[in-house]
Structures are given as structure tokens and as C-alpha cells.
Design a protein around this motif. Structure first.
Motif, PDB file in Angstrom:
ATOM      1  N   ARG A  61      67.910 -35.117  28.518  1.00 37.36           N
ATOM      2  CA  ARG A  61      66.475 -35.236  28.268  1.00 37.36           C
ATOM      3  C   ARG A  61      66.206 -35.524  26.789  1.00 37.36           C
ATOM      4  O   ARG A  61      65.394 -36.386  26.441  1.00 37.36           O
ATOM      5  CB  ARG A  61      65.766 -33.953  28.703  1.00 37.36           C
ATOM      6  N   LYS A  62      66.888 -34.814  25.905  1.00 37.51           N
ATOM      7  CA  LYS A  62      66.690 -35.015  24.468  1.00 37.51           C
ATOM      8  C   LYS A  62      67.148 -36.401  24.023  1.00 37.51           C
ATOM      9  O   LYS A  62      66.570 -36.992  23.108  1.00 37.51           O
ATOM     10  CB  LYS A  62      67.452 -33.944  23.688  1.00 37.51           C
ATOM     11  N   LEU A  63      68.199 -36.903  24.675  1.00 38.69           N
ATOM     12  CA  LEU A  63      68.735 -38.214  24.310  1.00 38.69           C
ATOM     13  C   LEU A  63      67.989 -39.353  24.995  1.00 38.69           C
ATOM     14  O   LEU A  63      68.225 -40.526  24.694  1.00 38.69           O
ATOM     15  CB  LEU A  63      70.226 -38.284  24.664  1.00 38.69           C
ATOM     16  N   GLY A  64      67.095 -39.009  25.934  1.00 40.16           N
ATOM     17  CA  GLY A  64      66.295 -40.016  26.610  1.00 40.16           C
ATOM     18  C   GLY A  64      67.091 -40.873  27.578  1.00 40.16           C
ATOM     19  O   GLY A  64      66.837 -42.083  27.698  1.00 40.16           O
ATOM     20  N   VAL A  65      68.058 -40.279  28.288  1.00 44.19           N
ATOM     21  CA  VAL A  65      68.900 -41.019  29.230  1.00 44.19           C
ATOM     22  C   VAL A  65      68.861 -40.328  30.593  1.00 44.19           C
ATOM     23  O   VAL A  65      68.331 -39.219  30.733  1.00 44.19           O
ATOM     24  CB  VAL A  65      70.350 -41.116  28.721  1.00 44.19           C
ATOM     25  N   HIS A  66      69.488 -40.998  31.584  1.00 45.34           N
ATOM     26  CA  HIS A  66      69.396 -40.489  32.951  1.00 45.34           C
ATOM     27  C   HIS A  66      70.746 -40.184  33.584  1.00 45.34           C
ATOM     28  O   HIS A  66      70.788 -39.591  34.671  1.00 45.34           O
ATOM     29  CB  HIS A  66      68.647 -41.509  33.823  1.00 45.34           C
ATOM     30  N   THR A  67      71.835 -40.569  32.965  1.00 43.73           N
ATOM     31  CA  THR A  67      73.153 -40.275  33.528  1.00 43.73           C
ATOM     32  C   THR A  67      74.036 -39.641  32.450  1.00 43.73           C
ATOM     33  O   THR A  67      73.770 -39.768  31.249  1.00 43.73           O
ATOM     34  CB  THR A  67      73.854 -41.538  34.057  1.00 43.73           C
ATOM     35  N   ARG A  68      75.100 -38.981  32.910  1.00 46.07           N
ATOM     36  CA  ARG A  68      76.000 -38.315  31.958  1.00 46.07           C
ATOM     37  C   ARG A  68      76.692 -39.312  31.034  1.00 46.07           C
ATOM     38  O   ARG A  68      76.887 -39.041  29.860  1.00 46.07           O
ATOM     39  CB  ARG A  68      77.014 -37.444  32.720  1.00 46.07           C
ATOM     40  N   TRP A  69      77.051 -40.488  31.564  1.00 45.19           N
ATOM     41  CA  TRP A  69      77.741 -41.468  30.726  1.00 45.19           C
ATOM     42  C   TRP A  69      76.797 -42.120  29.731  1.00 45.19           C
ATOM     43  O   TRP A  69      77.178 -42.437  28.600  1.00 45.19           O
ATOM     44  CB  TRP A  69      78.431 -42.514  31.592  1.00 45.19           C
ATOM     45  N   GLU A  70      75.544 -42.329  30.130  1.00 41.37           N
ATOM     46  CA  GLU A  70      74.555 -42.810  29.169  1.00 41.37           C
ATOM     47  C   GLU A  70      74.375 -41.784  28.048  1.00 41.37           C
ATOM     48  O   GLU A  70      74.177 -42.147  26.882  1.00 41.37           O
ATOM     49  CB  GLU A  70      73.216 -43.048  29.865  1.00 41.37           C
ATOM     50  N   ALA A  71      74.455 -40.501  28.403  1.00 45.32           N
ATOM     51  CA  ALA A  71      74.322 -39.444  27.399  1.00 45.32           C
ATOM     52  C   ALA A  71      75.464 -39.508  26.384  1.00 45.32           C
ATOM     53  O   ALA A  71      75.252 -39.331  25.186  1.00 45.32           O
ATOM     54  CB  ALA A  71      74.285 -38.077  28.081  1.00 45.32           C
ATOM     55  N   VAL A  72      76.673 -39.761  26.869  1.00 48.70           N
ATOM     56  CA  VAL A  72      77.828 -39.867  25.975  1.00 48.70           C
ATOM     57  C   VAL A  72      77.645 -41.038  25.015  1.00 48.70           C
ATOM     58  O   VAL A  72      77.859 -40.912  23.798  1.00 48.70           O
ATOM     59  CB  VAL A  72      79.131 -40.021  26.789  1.00 48.70           C
ATOM     60  N   VAL A  73      77.242 -42.189  25.556  1.00 44.24           N
ATOM     61  CA  VAL A  73      77.038 -43.378  24.718  1.00 44.24           C
ATOM     62  C   VAL A  73      75.951 -43.120  23.679  1.00 44.24           C
ATOM     63  O   VAL A  73      76.103 -43.442  22.495  1.00 44.24           O
ATOM     64  CB  VAL A  73      76.667 -44.591  25.598  1.00 44.24           C
ATOM     65  N   ALA A  74      74.848 -42.501  24.105  1.00 44.90           N
ATOM     66  CA  ALA A  74      73.741 -42.228  23.185  1.00 44.90           C
ATOM     67  C   ALA A  74      74.172 -41.239  22.098  1.00 44.90           C
ATOM     68  O   ALA A  74      73.790 -41.379  20.930  1.00 44.90           O
ATOM     69  CB  ALA A  74      72.546 -41.673  23.962  1.00 44.90           C
ATOM     70  N   ALA A  75      74.964 -40.254  22.483  1.00 41.28           N
ATOM     71  CA  ALA A  75      75.422 -39.259  21.503  1.00 41.28           C
ATOM     72  C   ALA A  75      76.350 -39.903  20.475  1.00 41.28           C
ATOM     73  O   ALA A  75      76.303 -39.570  19.283  1.00 41.28           O
ATOM     74  CB  ALA A  75      76.125 -38.114  22.221  1.00 41.28           C
ATOM     75  N   ARG A  76      77.175 -40.838  20.927  1.00 40.41           N
ATOM     76  CA  ARG A  76      78.063 -41.522  19.981  1.00 40.41           C
ATOM     77  C   ARG A  76      77.274 -42.416  19.033  1.00 40.41           C
ATOM     78  O   ARG A  76      77.550 -42.481  17.833  1.00 40.41           O
ATOM     79  CB  ARG A  76      79.120 -42.318  20.745  1.00 40.41           C
ATOM     80  N   ARG A  77      76.265 -43.079  19.560  1.00 42.80           N
ATOM     81  CA  ARG A  77      75.426 -43.916  18.708  1.00 42.80           C
ATOM     82  C   ARG A  77      74.673 -43.082  17.678  1.00 42.80           C
ATOM     83  O   ARG A  77      74.419 -43.527  16.558  1.00 42.80           O
ATOM     84  CB  ARG A  77      74.432 -44.715  19.576  1.00 42.80           C
ATOM     85  N   ALA A  78      74.317 -41.845  18.070  1.00 44.61           N
ATOM     86  CA  ALA A  78      73.610 -40.948  17.168  1.00 44.61           C
ATOM     87  C   ALA A  78      74.549 -40.255  16.184  1.00 44.61           C
ATOM     88  O   ALA A  78      74.092 -39.509  15.312  1.00 44.61           O
ATOM     89  CB  ALA A  78      72.838 -39.901  17.974  1.00 44.61           C
ATOM     90  N   GLY A  79      75.845 -40.501  16.335  1.00 43.08           N
ATOM     91  CA  GLY A  79      76.815 -39.869  15.444  1.00 43.08           C
ATOM     92  C   GLY A  79      77.137 -38.432  15.792  1.00 43.08           C
ATOM     93  O   GLY A  79      77.710 -37.703  14.977  1.00 43.08           O
ATOM     94  N   LEU A  80      76.794 -37.998  17.022  1.00 45.14           N
ATOM     95  CA  LEU A  80      77.048 -36.610  17.417  1.00 45.14           C
ATOM     96  C   LEU A  80      78.452 -36.431  17.979  1.00 45.14           C
ATOM     97  O   LEU A  80      78.974 -35.311  18.002  1.00 45.14           O
ATOM     98  CB  LEU A  80      76.034 -36.178  18.481  1.00 45.14           C
ATOM     99  N   LEU A  81      79.047 -37.520  18.461  1.00 49.96           N
ATOM    100  CA  LEU A  81      80.405 -37.489  19.013  1.00 49.96           C
ATOM    101  C   LEU A  81      81.235 -38.572  18.321  1.00 49.96           C
ATOM    102  O   LEU A  81      80.691 -39.625  17.961  1.00 49.96           O
ATOM    103  CB  LEU A  81      80.397 -37.751  20.526  1.00 49.96           C
ATOM    104  N   PRO A  82      82.526 -38.350  18.161  1.00 58.32           N
ATOM    105  CA  PRO A  82      83.376 -39.377  17.542  1.00 58.32           C
ATOM    106  C   PRO A  82      83.641 -40.538  18.495  1.00 58.32           C
ATOM    107  O   PRO A  82      83.482 -40.398  19.699  1.00 58.32           O
ATOM    108  CB  PRO A  82      84.656 -38.631  17.212  1.00 58.32           C
TER     109      PRO A  82
END
Length: 279
Positions: free
Chosen positions: A258-279
Motif C-alpha cells: 500500500r505504501k509503495l502504491g503497488v498491487h503484487t508482491r513482485w511489483e513491491a520488490v521492484v518499487a522498493a529497489r527503485r526507492a533504494g530500500l533493497l539492494p
């Protein structure tokens, strides 16, 4: 002293305070070995709690010598009721022990993966049996330090592996960095030592581009869950790694999405990486 060494010394100091508090023993002291794994253990007393002098600080404990050397050699707790008159130990350290006024003393080795890594001592200034309660509490304090040392060892190995491969070409190197990042966050989630947890999470931050200034604010648990998802784990496996229930993992994942504005777990991973939260 390195940051890791300072952290380990802090683990010993905290254990000595707990040992005195839980046993009522007025004096506690200890230290860590400074030798490589294959070498004969060599230890210097570095941490003191409740002592009246500094005579014990820096005292070198050699294998087999005195009560501590006996505990080092046997890799098990040892105790004497009257140090200076005991016939069960050698007496190389009598002068220092007498100068501090110690009589009844126990020594508990810190053993990590079958290697003695240090000693914790507790002592009375009177000659009387220390009893099972004191020994049990001392062993419990030692176990806390041993667990912290295991976590620090694992963290160092993971960080070294991640940094060695971070500059390497290709997706395989980055995948190893991501695996190390996930393992470090899992270690941080498991440890009860708040200071150690902060250290581990700070290391995790160095493996991501956002560092301390993420674009999207996720809670530590949301990021823990998302880190596991990024490694391809199921909710059940993530729950096992993090010590959570699967339903709780799902709730954290939904909140992160919800915070990342996505609807699937894999979209969440991609969004988190783009945000610099994951390597």
C-alpha cells in the motif's frame, strides 16, 4: 579497536553487569581471546565490574594457568572456594587476585563453534561456596555473549561476501549482495540485543542506495518481510525466518504494498529497489 571489537567488548560488559545483578556477586570481570582460530587461546582481562582496583585489567591468561587457564583448557566452567589456597589450580596469578581481595571465584568460558572465545569471571571477597545458583546465572550470561558472537561472526561473513561481490559484473554478483542483505536483516530480527540489532541494520543500509534517507518510509518489519519476498521465499518461510506468524507476514506485506502504491508482491520488490530500500 575496530567497530566489531568494540561491539564484542560491549557484549562482555553487559554480561558482567547481568552476572552481578542476577547472582549478587560483588565482582565480575572478563575478556575475549585475541588469537586466530587455529592458535592456542590467549586472553587478557579487559572488562571489570565492581572491582576496587585496576590490577586485573590487562592480566594475560594463559592456557592451563590459574582458574581461568583451567577453564580455557577444559572449555567448561570451573570454580574454587578459596583461590589462594586451592590445590586444584596453579597459582601464577595469586598476587593480582590477592591485591583485589578475591577469595571465591568462578570462571565460565565463552565457547562458539567448539572454540573458546573468552572468559567471564564472578567472585566473592569471602571464602564460601558459590553454589549452583551463581554458576547457573554465570553460564546463562555466557550463553548470551556466545549468541551475540555467533550473530556478529555471521554478520561479518555476510558483509564481507556482499562487499567482495558488489563491484563484480553481472546479475549473479548482485544476487549474492541481495542474499547477504536478506540474511543480515533476518539476523537483526532474531537478536534480542537492541544495540546489536541497530548495528546490523546500519550495515544493511550500506548495502542499499537509500541509506538513511529512503524515499518511501517502511517500518523495519515491513522491510524485513519485503526482503524475504525479494529472495523468493513464501510467506510461511518468511515467517519462520523472522519469528512471525504467516498471517502477520501477510499483513506487513499488504501494508508495504500500500505504501509503495503497488498491487503484487513482485511489483513491491521492484518499487522498493527503485526507492533504494533493497539492494
Amino acid at each position: 579497536m575496530t567497530a566489531a571489537g568494540a561491539g564484542e567488548a560491549g557484549d562482555v560488559r553487559a554480561a558482567l553487569v547481568r552476572l552481578r545483578r542476577t547472582t549478587g556477586l560483588p565482582v565480575a570481570f572478563g575478556g575475549l581471546t585475541d588469537t586466530p582460530p587455529a592458535a592456542v587461546p590467549q586472553l587478557r582481562i579487559a572488562e571489570l565490574s565492581g572491582t576496587g582496583t585496576h590490577v586485573l585489567r590487562g592480566l594475560g591468561i594463559r592456557l592451563g594457568n590459574g582458574l581461568g587457564g583451567k577453564a580455557l583448557a577444559l572449555a567448561r566452567p570451573c570454580a574454587v572456594t578459596d583461590y589462594s589456597s586451592s590445590r586444584h589450580i596453579s597459582h601464577e596469578y595469586d598476587a593480582a587476585v590477592e591485591a583485589e581481595g578475591l577469595r571465591s571465584v568462578l570462571a565460565v568460558p565463552l565457547v562458539v563453534r567448539r572454540r573458546v572465545r573468552g572468559l567471564l569471571y564472578g567472585a566473592l571477597r569471602t571464602a564460601q561456596p558459590l553454589g549452583d545458583r551463581a554458576l547457573t546465572a554465570a553460564v546463562a550470561a555466557a550463553r548470551d555473549v556466545e549468541q551475540a558472537l555467533v550473530v556478529r561472526d555471521e554478520a561479518r561473513a555476510l558483509v564481507a561476501a556482499a562487499r567482495d561481490t558488489a563491484a563484480g559484473p553481472g546479475p549473479a554478483a548482485w544476487e549474492r549482495v541481495r542474499e547477504a542483505h536478506g540474511a543480515l536483516r533476518a539476523l537483526a530480527a532474531r537478536t534480542c540485543d537492541l544495540a546489536l540489532r541497530r548495528e546490523l541494520l546500519a550495515v544493511c543500509a550500506t548495502l542499499t542506495s537509500a541509506g538513511d534517507c529512503p524515499v518511501v518510509a517502511l517500518t523495519p518489519r515491513e522491510l524485513d518481510v519485503l526482503t524475504c519476498v525479494a529472495l523468493g521465499t513464501t510467506n510461511a518461510t518468511a515467517a519462520e525466518r523472522l519469528g512471525l506468524r504467516p498471517e502477520t507476514v501477510k499483513a506487513y506485506l499488504r501494508s508495504a504494498m500500500r505504501k509503495l502504491g503497488v498491487h503484487t508482491r513482485w511489483e513491491a520488490v521492484v518499487a522498493a529497489r527503485r526507492a533504494g530500500l533493497l539492494p
